[in-house]
Scaffold this motif. Structure first.
Motif, PDB file in Angstrom:
ATOM      1  N   THR A 356      20.924   9.882  29.002  1.00  0.00           N
ATOM      2  CA  THR A 356      20.148   9.172  28.008  1.00  0.00           C
ATOM      3  C   THR A 356      20.290   7.445  28.792  1.00  0.00           C
ATOM      4  OG1 THR A 356      20.472   9.791  25.974  1.00  0.00           O
ATOM      5  CG2 THR A 356      19.287   7.340  25.834  1.00  0.00           C
ATOM      6  N   CYS A 357      18.673   7.010  29.655  1.00  0.00           N
ATOM      7  CA  CYS A 357      18.711   6.188  30.236  1.00  0.00           C
ATOM      8  C   CYS A 357      17.420   4.837  29.625  1.00  0.00           C
ATOM      9  CB  CYS A 357      17.933   6.396  31.705  1.00  0.00           C
ATOM     10  SG  CYS A 357      17.754   4.840  33.133  1.00  0.00           S
ATOM     11  N   THR A 358      17.532   4.025  28.666  1.00  0.00           N
ATOM     12  CA  THR A 358      16.762   3.382  28.478  1.00  0.00           C
ATOM     13  C   THR A 358      16.513   1.497  29.444  1.00  0.00           C
ATOM     14  OG1 THR A 358      18.916   1.774  27.646  1.00  0.00           O
ATOM     15  CG2 THR A 358      17.325   4.163  26.079  1.00  0.00           C
ATOM     16  N   ARG A 359      16.221   0.908  28.538  1.00  0.00           N
ATOM     17  CA  ARG A 359      15.992  -0.304  29.358  1.00  0.00           C
ATOM     18  C   ARG A 359      17.242  -1.073  29.722  1.00  0.00           C
ATOM     19  NH1 ARG A 359      11.385  -4.961  27.666  1.00  0.00           N
ATOM     20  NH2 ARG A 359      12.206  -6.535  29.421  1.00  0.00           N
ATOM     21  N   ASP A 360      17.721  -1.331  28.564  1.00  0.00           N
ATOM     22  CA  ASP A 360      19.122  -1.992  28.535  1.00  0.00           C
ATOM     23  C   ASP A 360      20.573  -1.053  29.098  1.00  0.00           C
ATOM     24  OD1 ASP A 360      17.774  -4.200  27.704  1.00  0.00           O
ATOM     25  OD2 ASP A 360      17.924  -3.315  25.365  1.00  0.00           O
ATOM     26  N   CYS A 361      20.503   0.020  29.397  1.00  0.00           N
ATOM     27  CA  CYS A 361      22.026   0.772  29.220  1.00  0.00           C
ATOM     28  C   CYS A 361      21.715   2.459  29.934  1.00  0.00           C
ATOM     29  CB  CYS A 361      23.023   0.887  28.254  1.00  0.00           C
ATOM     30  SG  CYS A 361      22.331   1.728  26.437  1.00  0.00           S
ATOM     31  N   LEU A 362      22.249   3.129  30.350  1.00  0.00           N
ATOM     32  CA  LEU A 362      22.587   4.224  30.729  1.00  0.00           C
ATOM     33  C   LEU A 362      23.876   5.347  30.072  1.00  0.00           C
ATOM     34  CD1 LEU A 362      21.441   6.981  32.235  1.00  0.00           C
ATOM     35  CD2 LEU A 362      23.115   6.127  34.471  1.00  0.00           C
ATOM     36  N   GLU A 363      23.558   6.193  28.936  1.00  0.00           N
ATOM     37  CA  GLU A 363      24.613   7.212  28.172  1.00  0.00           C
ATOM     38  C   GLU A 363      24.870   8.278  29.334  1.00  0.00           C
ATOM     39  OE1 GLU A 363      24.513   6.458  24.583  1.00  0.00           O
ATOM     40  OE2 GLU A 363      24.903   4.309  24.675  1.00  0.00           O
ATOM     41  N   VAL A 364      25.955   8.564  29.536  1.00  0.00           N
ATOM     42  CA  VAL A 364      25.930  10.040  29.879  1.00  0.00           C
ATOM     43  C   VAL A 364      27.101  11.038  28.733  1.00  0.00           C
ATOM     44  CG1 VAL A 364      27.378  11.424  31.802  1.00  0.00           C
ATOM     45  CG2 VAL A 364      25.513   9.511  32.349  1.00  0.00           C
ATOM     46  N   LEU A 365      26.669  12.028  28.152  1.00  0.00           N
ATOM     47  CA  LEU A 365      27.605  12.989  27.634  1.00  0.00           C
ATOM     48  C   LEU A 365      28.064  14.273  27.636  1.00  0.00           C
ATOM     49  CD1 LEU A 365      29.271  12.432  24.298  1.00  0.00           C
ATOM     50  CD2 LEU A 365      27.169  13.381  23.744  1.00  0.00           C
ATOM     51  N   GLY A 413      37.219  21.377  21.931  1.00  0.00           N
ATOM     52  CA  GLY A 413      37.092  21.178  23.356  1.00  0.00           C
ATOM     53  C   GLY A 413      37.366  19.510  23.429  1.00  0.00           C
ATOM     54  N   TRP A 414      36.519  19.425  24.828  1.00  0.00           N
ATOM     55  CA  TRP A 414      36.990  17.761  24.943  1.00  0.00           C
ATOM     56  C   TRP A 414      34.991  17.072  25.353  1.00  0.00           C
ATOM     57  CZ3 TRP A 414      41.549  15.989  26.176  1.00  0.00           C
ATOM     58  CH2 TRP A 414      41.351  14.389  27.261  1.00  0.00           C
ATOM     59  N   GLN A 415      35.564  15.749  24.803  1.00  0.00           N
ATOM     60  CA  GLN A 415      34.158  15.490  25.382  1.00  0.00           C
ATOM     61  C   GLN A 415      34.664  13.661  25.983  1.00  0.00           C
ATOM     62  OE1 GLN A 415      31.218  14.067  21.778  1.00  0.00           O
ATOM     63  NE2 GLN A 415      31.823  12.324  21.655  1.00  0.00           N
ATOM     64  N   THR A 416      33.043  13.317  26.983  1.00  0.00           N
ATOM     65  CA  THR A 416      34.024  12.614  27.924  1.00  0.00           C
ATOM     66  C   THR A 416      32.310  11.655  27.175  1.00  0.00           C
ATOM     67  OG1 THR A 416      34.880  13.533  29.472  1.00  0.00           O
ATOM     68  CG2 THR A 416      33.709  11.256  30.432  1.00  0.00           C
ATOM     69  N   ARG A 417      32.352  10.356  27.503  1.00  0.00           N
ATOM     70  CA  ARG A 417      31.700   9.426  27.656  1.00  0.00           C
ATOM     71  C   ARG A 417      31.505   8.356  28.450  1.00  0.00           C
ATOM     72  NH1 ARG A 417      27.302   8.440  23.122  1.00  0.00           N
ATOM     73  NH2 ARG A 417      29.203  10.463  21.349  1.00  0.00           N
ATOM     74  N   LEU A 418      30.091   7.907  28.597  1.00  0.00           N
ATOM     75  CA  LEU A 418      30.045   7.184  30.355  1.00  0.00           C
ATOM     76  C   LEU A 418      29.022   6.054  29.380  1.00  0.00           C
ATOM     77  CD1 LEU A 418      30.341   5.550  32.300  1.00  0.00           C
ATOM     78  CD2 LEU A 418      28.597   7.514  33.592  1.00  0.00           C
ATOM     79  N   ARG A 419      28.802   4.498  29.047  1.00  0.00           N
ATOM     80  CA  ARG A 419      27.900   4.210  28.805  1.00  0.00           C
ATOM     81  C   ARG A 419      27.760   2.746  30.197  1.00  0.00           C
ATOM     82  NH1 ARG A 419      26.380  -1.167  26.622  1.00  0.00           N
ATOM     83  NH2 ARG A 419      24.585  -0.473  25.630  1.00  0.00           N
ATOM     84  N   LEU A 420      26.684   2.535  30.735  1.00  0.00           N
ATOM     85  CA  LEU A 420      26.772   1.498  32.080  1.00  0.00           C
ATOM     86  C   LEU A 420      25.662   0.775  31.522  1.00  0.00           C
ATOM     87  CD1 LEU A 420      26.962   4.403  35.213  1.00  0.00           C
ATOM     88  CD2 LEU A 420      28.745   2.807  34.184  1.00  0.00           C
ATOM     89  N   PRO A 421      26.095  -0.327  31.462  1.00  0.00           N
ATOM     90  CA  PRO A 421      24.647  -1.710  31.288  1.00  0.00           C
ATOM     91  C   PRO A 421      23.572  -1.660  32.768  1.00  0.00           C
ATOM     92  CG  PRO A 421      26.518  -2.525  32.055  1.00  0.00           C
ATOM     93  CD  PRO A 421      27.316  -1.540  31.710  1.00  0.00           C
TER      94      PRO A 421
END
Length: 427
Positions: A356-365, A413-421
């Motif tokens: 998910t890429c918005t104006r403020d951040c990029l999130e990867v799940l 299961g397993w989950q990895t969440r990445l958030r980049l400003p």
């Protein structure tokens, strides 16, 4: 013939060594004297003091003091004693220059009062120079007072040309004081330059070590991502091909073909990394690093290895463009997450990657439905035996001031969440 041969084989003018410059010879001799002074300071002081004593005694024995004396009938033993008192204390001129001047001051009073005016009195300029060279300036003022006060008193009390002697004392003191201050300033400036050069050299070496450590870490991270992922895909393809060999030879052949493709791709990436490291590789392959556009290829390779993966991308119209470095970081995090799923999720697992890429951040799940590997806790399968998987992802995330969360899901299961400003991301 003989003369011609001798001329041809003889040394030519261009082959002769060039004479050393005069300044270089002088500097070499000065350095030798300084080295001797550092090794044997007492020996050097004895030699210098002995020379001045010799000159003072010669001035007495040859009667040279009478050429400037106001009273040529002054007692000769007193003249000899004053000459020795002006020259012998120079042995301590470097260790106790103020003490030497204090010892010479009463002798200077007697010298002026008797009218002998021995020329050895000018040796007071030597400890005065040492004071200007080494001691604080307040001591320099006291030394000037000790030298000029006897001459000033003599000029006021005694008739004759004592005022000329006062002027000569003042001019001599001013000269040695300025000379000592100039030499002292130049020495301090040179020492400051040497200290600065040493400090800069130390900082340069330290920065080189830090840069080398950072480069080793980056190379280790890249090697882990490249080799680890591709070997995991190859392992999955090999297991699937071995299972399908007995029932569906066509699927086994497809698995072998995928293994070859993945192996060549891994070998090509490995050669690029090693080619940059070689010092002799002037034309290293500078192919671009993976980006978000390569995620489809990554997912396709993981699917061929036997892991169902679904990739979903959401991007708002106001989202900014992403830098190549940030895209590489996202790619490597997704790659590591899928590699860990291939290694540890178990049979029948599936994976879901949402970007998910918005104006403020990029999130990867990145999440999978796999369970805990047999015989091990759920927190082990994502770190590996050496913990390079999670540590590498966290290092890439920290480069862009992002956050990374990884852990088991309550449902398995397993989950990895990445958030980049993205506020400060360059276009």
């Amino acid at each position: 013939m003989t003369d011609t041969a001798s001329e041809e084989t003889g040394p030519r003018p261009t082959d002769l060594p060039a004479p050393a410059p005069l300044t270089r010879n002088i500097q070499d001799r000065i350095q030798r004297f300084r080295a001797l002074d550092r090794r044997r300071p007492l020996l050097w002081d004895l030699v210098v003091t002995g020379l001045w004593i010799t000159f003072a005694v010669l001035d007495y024995s040859t009667g040279g003091w009478r050429t400037v004396a106001r009273d040529t009938e002054a007692p000769e033993p007193l003249v000899l004693l004053m000459s020795l008192c002006f020259s012998a204390p120079l042995l301590w001129r470097r260790r106790r220059p103020m003490t030497v001047l204090l010892l010479m001051a009463p002798v200077s009073v007697v010298n002026i009062w008797t009218g002998a005016v021995v020329q050895a009195a000018l040796l007071q300029l030597i400890p005065a120079y040492t004071i200007a060279l080494r001691l604080p300036l307040k001591y320099l003022a006291w030394s000037g007072l000790l030298m000029s006060l006897p001459a000033a008193v003599g000029a006021l009390v005694l008739p004759g040309n004592t005022d000329r002697q006062l002027v000569s004392y003042l001019w001599g003191f001013a000269f040695v004081a300025l000379l000592g201050i100039a030499v002292r300033t130049r020495r301090e400036y040179t020492e400051a330059l040497v200290e600065r050069a040493q400090r800069l050299e130390h900082e340069r070496d330290q920065q080189a070590r830090l840069a080398a450590a950072a480069e080793r870490t980056r190379i280790a991270r890249e090697m882990h991502d490249i080799i680890g992922h591709n070997l995991s895909v190859i392992t999955g393809l090999a297991d699937g091909g071995a299972y399908a060999a007995a029932r569906n030879p066509e699927r086994a052949a497809q698995a072998l073909e995928a293994i070859g493709t993945t192996s060549r791709q891994a070998l090509g990436e490995l050669r690029r990394v090693l080619g940059v490291l070689r010092e002799t590789a002037t034309n290293a392959d500078l192919a671009p690093q993976p980006s978000l556009a390569d995620l489809d290829t990554l997912v396709t390779g993981v699917r061929e290895a036997g892991l169902p993966v679904r990739l979903t991308t959401h991007r708002t119209p106001a989202a900014p463009s992403l830098s190549p470095g940030l895209q590489l970081a996202v790619y490597r995090v997704v790659q590591e997450s899928l590699t860990n799923t291939l290694k540890h999720a178990g049979p029948g697992a599936s994976a879901q990657v949402t970007l998910t890429c918005t104006r403020d951040c990029l999130e990867v799940l990145a999440a999978d439905s796999g369970g805990t590997p047999p015989g091990g806790p759920s927190g082990v399968r994502r770190t590996g035996s050496d913990g390079r998987g999670l540590s590498g992802m966290r290092e890439r995330t920290s480069l862009y001031n992002g956050t990374l969360e990884a852990g088991p899901l309550p449902t398995g299961g397993w989950q990895t969440r990445l958030r980049l400003p993205l506020e400060d991301t360059p276009p």
